[in-house]
Each structure stands twice: as structure tokens, then as C-alpha cells.
Design a protein around this motif. Sequence first.
Motif, PDB file in Angstrom:
ATOM      1  N   GLY A 265       0.784  -1.216   0.000  1.00 43.62           N
ATOM      2  CA  GLY A 265       0.000   0.000   0.000  1.00 43.62           C
ATOM      3  C   GLY A 265       0.817   1.267   0.000  1.00 43.62           C
ATOM      4  O   GLY A 265       0.284   2.361  -0.199  1.00 43.62           O
ATOM      5  N   VAL A 266       2.132   1.131   0.226  1.00 46.68           N
ATOM      6  CA  VAL A 266       3.038   2.288   0.243  1.00 46.68           C
ATOM      7  C   VAL A 266       4.048   2.186  -0.885  1.00 46.68           C
ATOM      8  O   VAL A 266       4.208   3.102  -1.689  1.00 46.68           O
ATOM      9  CB  VAL A 266       3.760   2.417   1.596  1.00 46.68           C
ATOM     10  CG1 VAL A 266       4.744   3.584   1.568  1.00 46.68           C
ATOM     11  CG2 VAL A 266       2.750   2.594   2.719  1.00 46.68           C
ATOM     12  N   GLY A 267       4.743   1.041  -0.964  1.00 45.12           N
ATOM     13  CA  GLY A 267       5.703   0.827  -2.035  1.00 45.12           C
ATOM     14  C   GLY A 267       7.075   0.437  -1.534  1.00 45.12           C
ATOM     15  O   GLY A 267       7.234  -0.011  -0.392  1.00 45.12           O
ATOM     16  N   ASN A 268       8.066   0.638  -2.394  1.00 45.99           N
ATOM     17  CA  ASN A 268       9.432   0.203  -2.118  1.00 45.99           C
ATOM     18  C   ASN A 268      10.296   1.317  -1.554  1.00 45.99           C
ATOM     19  O   ASN A 268      10.057   2.497  -1.804  1.00 45.99           O
ATOM     20  CB  ASN A 268      10.096  -0.318  -3.396  1.00 45.99           C
ATOM     21  CG  ASN A 268       9.519  -1.624  -3.863  1.00 45.99           C
ATOM     22  OD1 ASN A 268       8.623  -1.657  -4.703  1.00 45.99           O
ATOM     23  ND2 ASN A 268      10.034  -2.720  -3.330  1.00 45.99           N
ATOM     24  N   PRO A 321       5.886   5.733  -3.510  1.00 51.95           N
ATOM     25  CA  PRO A 321       6.113   7.128  -3.131  1.00 51.95           C
ATOM     26  C   PRO A 321       6.703   7.954  -4.277  1.00 51.95           C
ATOM     27  O   PRO A 321       6.622   9.179  -4.261  1.00 51.95           O
ATOM     28  CB  PRO A 321       7.079   7.030  -1.945  1.00 51.95           C
ATOM     29  CG  PRO A 321       7.724   5.690  -2.085  1.00 51.95           C
ATOM     30  CD  PRO A 321       6.700   4.805  -2.705  1.00 51.95           C
ATOM     31  N   ASN A 322       7.313   7.278  -5.235  1.00 50.94           N
ATOM     32  CA  ASN A 322       7.831   7.874  -6.465  1.00 50.94           C
ATOM     33  C   ASN A 322       7.587   6.832  -7.547  1.00 50.94           C
ATOM     34  O   ASN A 322       7.993   5.677  -7.388  1.00 50.94           O
ATOM     35  CB  ASN A 322       9.322   8.178  -6.317  1.00 50.94           C
ATOM     36  CG  ASN A 322       9.955   8.785  -7.561  1.00 50.94           C
ATOM     37  OD1 ASN A 322       9.463   8.617  -8.678  1.00 50.94           O
ATOM     38  ND2 ASN A 322      11.068   9.479  -7.375  1.00 50.94           N
ATOM     39  N   PRO A 323       6.900   7.175  -8.657  1.00 46.23           N
ATOM     40  CA  PRO A 323       6.587   6.155  -9.668  1.00 46.23           C
ATOM     41  C   PRO A 323       7.814   5.508 -10.295  1.00 46.23           C
ATOM     42  O   PRO A 323       7.706   4.481 -10.969  1.00 46.23           O
ATOM     43  CB  PRO A 323       5.778   6.931 -10.713  1.00 46.23           C
ATOM     44  CG  PRO A 323       6.138   8.363 -10.496  1.00 46.23           C
ATOM     45  CD  PRO A 323       6.384   8.498  -9.028  1.00 46.23           C
ATOM     46  N   LEU A 324       8.979   6.088 -10.048  1.00 44.41           N
ATOM     47  CA  LEU A 324      10.222   5.494 -10.540  1.00 44.41           C
ATOM     48  C   LEU A 324      10.549   4.198  -9.807  1.00 44.41           C
ATOM     49  O   LEU A 324      11.228   3.321 -10.336  1.00 44.41           O
ATOM     50  CB  LEU A 324      11.357   6.499 -10.349  1.00 44.41           C
ATOM     51  CG  LEU A 324      12.686   6.252 -11.045  1.00 44.41           C
ATOM     52  CD1 LEU A 324      12.518   6.301 -12.552  1.00 44.41           C
ATOM     53  CD2 LEU A 324      13.708   7.291 -10.590  1.00 44.41           C
ATOM     54  N   LEU A 325      10.060   4.060  -8.598  1.00 44.82           N
ATOM     55  CA  LEU A 325      10.413   2.926  -7.744  1.00 44.82           C
ATOM     56  C   LEU A 325       9.739   1.635  -8.178  1.00 44.82           C
ATOM     57  O   LEU A 325       8.620   1.636  -8.699  1.00 44.82           O
ATOM     58  CB  LEU A 325      10.033   3.214  -6.295  1.00 44.82           C
ATOM     59  CG  LEU A 325      10.886   4.252  -5.567  1.00 44.82           C
ATOM     60  CD1 LEU A 325      10.171   4.747  -4.333  1.00 44.82           C
ATOM     61  CD2 LEU A 325      12.238   3.660  -5.205  1.00 44.82           C
TER      62      LEU A 325
END
Length: 368
Positions: A265-268, A321-325
Motif C-alpha cells: 500500500g506504500v511501495g518500495n 512514493p515515487n513512480p520510478l520505484l
Amino acid sequence: MHWKTPLAATITLAALATSLTATAAPLIDRHGSDPAACSPDASFRGFTDSLDKTSYAGLPVAGLSAINLNAPNHAVALVDNVTDTPARVFGLQLGDDHGKPEVAVDSVTILRRPDGTPYNNVDFDGEGLVNELGGRTILATSEREPSIRRFSLASGLELASLPVPSRFQVAPAGEATANATFESLAISTNGRTLYAGMEGPLASDGTDAAGSSRNRILRYTGRPGGAYTVAAQLAYKPDPGLALVELAYVHSDQLVSMERTFTPGVGNTIRVFSVSLKGAQDVSKQASLADAPDSVYVHKKLLFDLVNCPPSGAVAKQPQPNPLLDNVEGLALGGFLPSGRRQLYLISDDNFGPTQITRLYSLAVDLH
């Protein structure tokens, strides 16, 4: 961890380190204003998703857990093999479009047991990868047992297996936790020193009150293509909640490490560090790192946190938190760029799933 053709020519790793030079225009001066900056020590050059959900020779180009350069503009990538397809290494042709990386698969090597049958997800979970001096053989870790095996890059046949101390075996055989063993592998330029990093701690080492695991890195010594033995154990402490997933060799006193975690739900979180080996202590005789002073741990300095890099048009398939991740697991150092910084590649492991991406990243880093 989850959440071919043979090369036509061979080169030495020493030659590789000096010959890998990118053709892109120089970066903005490191002391000036750099819109691509991830940190004072790193600039983002670009990414490509061109490998995502593709196949080669009928096999999915997915689950890429490690990457290592083996020639100028060429790399090999190891599949972690969580499906029933054979264990394998893909050859990757690398290009550069004004800093943005270009990549295409040009070969595949099936990794085979000594009897010639392919390894599969039952007995091989590939995570760490290095090329040996000369380019004819690779060393690959499987974190299932764990193990470090030598394979011919031409035939894929297993040629040897390196010794692993009994306490590093997965419980109940040893003190390691399943899916948290040899996630990273690095080799010195002359091929005489090998570093195998544990993703998580041994049971007797555990985690400190702040949530940082007390990890060990095994240092092997030997000769390329020959025998290696464990010479020392180094203590490494990831940031709280993160795991050690990659190592790369800079010189005898320095490594680069990568730490990672994933929060649903948050990401990497993906962080890359410079690691100093100066004065590193051998903790082989330390029964538990829980009793060891902080001074036994190797010193590390943050190079960059990927969340702080410019998104650069990236699109995420799940919350980040950043679509790059994404689930970045592989890291490889290249040569010097015109700016004087080192080329650094990252690659993500899509876990053969629809919500994660196989993405190749290119950065420029100052390793001081």
C-alpha cells in the motif's frame, strides 16, 4: 528474495573497469545545479521498461534478480526462478541514448546440474551473480540452501560449488532464515576476493532495538576458476526495516551496497551506500553479533535514496512514493563517465507478476 549464445570474446575485469565509458554528453557539474540530482553524490540518467513482460527463446524475461557487466556495453542478468521454468542467465546488449539506457536480450544460458539437467524453482533460487576473470564462467548464488555455484557461460553446466559454513545453512541445518541468505555477490577486479552478503541475520545475531538486522558478509579468497575458501566474516547493519540485497566491488577498501524493503500500500524503499572496508574486523569467532559493539560493523555512507530521484516520466503499476520505484534487486558498476563519475545500473525484479515492472535504471555516482 521474491515480493545462447556464448560471448565471442573474453576480457579481463581489469580491462573492463577502465574501458566501460559512456558516450553521453557530460553531466552538469557536480557542484552546480543539477535537475537530475538524486543526492550530492548521484544523478539520474534515465530508465527503460523495454524488457517488461517480454520473452526470449520462448522464456519470460522476468524475475531478474542480479546484473553484472561482462564486456563493454554488455551484461548478464540472473533469473530468480520462482516459476517452473528452468534456471537461467540472460545476456543483455546495452546502449545509451543521451544518458537513457537501451537494452535488448541477445542470449540465454540454461543453468544445469552436473548431470546436465536444468535447475528449476525446486532447487535453485538465483539471487547473486558475478563474472569470473576471463569471462568464460560465472558464479551464482541460490538462497534456497544457500549455495554459490560456478557455471560455464557457454554450456550452463555446473562446474563447482563453493564451501558454505554450516551455520549459514537454512534452519534446521543451520541458523539462517529461508529466503534471507545469499542475496548479493561481488568479486574483486583480480578475481581473488569474493563477497557474499546475507540478506537477513542469523538466528543468534537477530535484530537490534531500532529494527536493524545484524547481517554478515562472507569474504572468500581464492583464484578465478579455482577453489575459494572463507577467509573472514564482516558485520553489516542495514537501515531499520531494510534488507541487504546487493553488493558491488570498487576496490580493496570499498564496496557499494544496496538495501531494500517493500511496504504493501506504500511501495518500495531502495537505498544505495558506499561501504568502507578499512579496518574491517573479522567476526567469524563472534558467536552472536547481539553482544558485539557497534565498532565491529563496516562503515557505510548513503550515496542516494531512489525515492529522491526525478520521476522522469516513469509510471508505477502499484502505489509507490515515487513512480520510478519498483522491486529493485540488481546493481552493477560500469566505467567512468565524462563527468568523472561512475556509471551505475540498477534492475528490478517483477516477480513474474502483473503489478511489478522489469525496469533498467542508469545513474552516475561519485564514489569519492
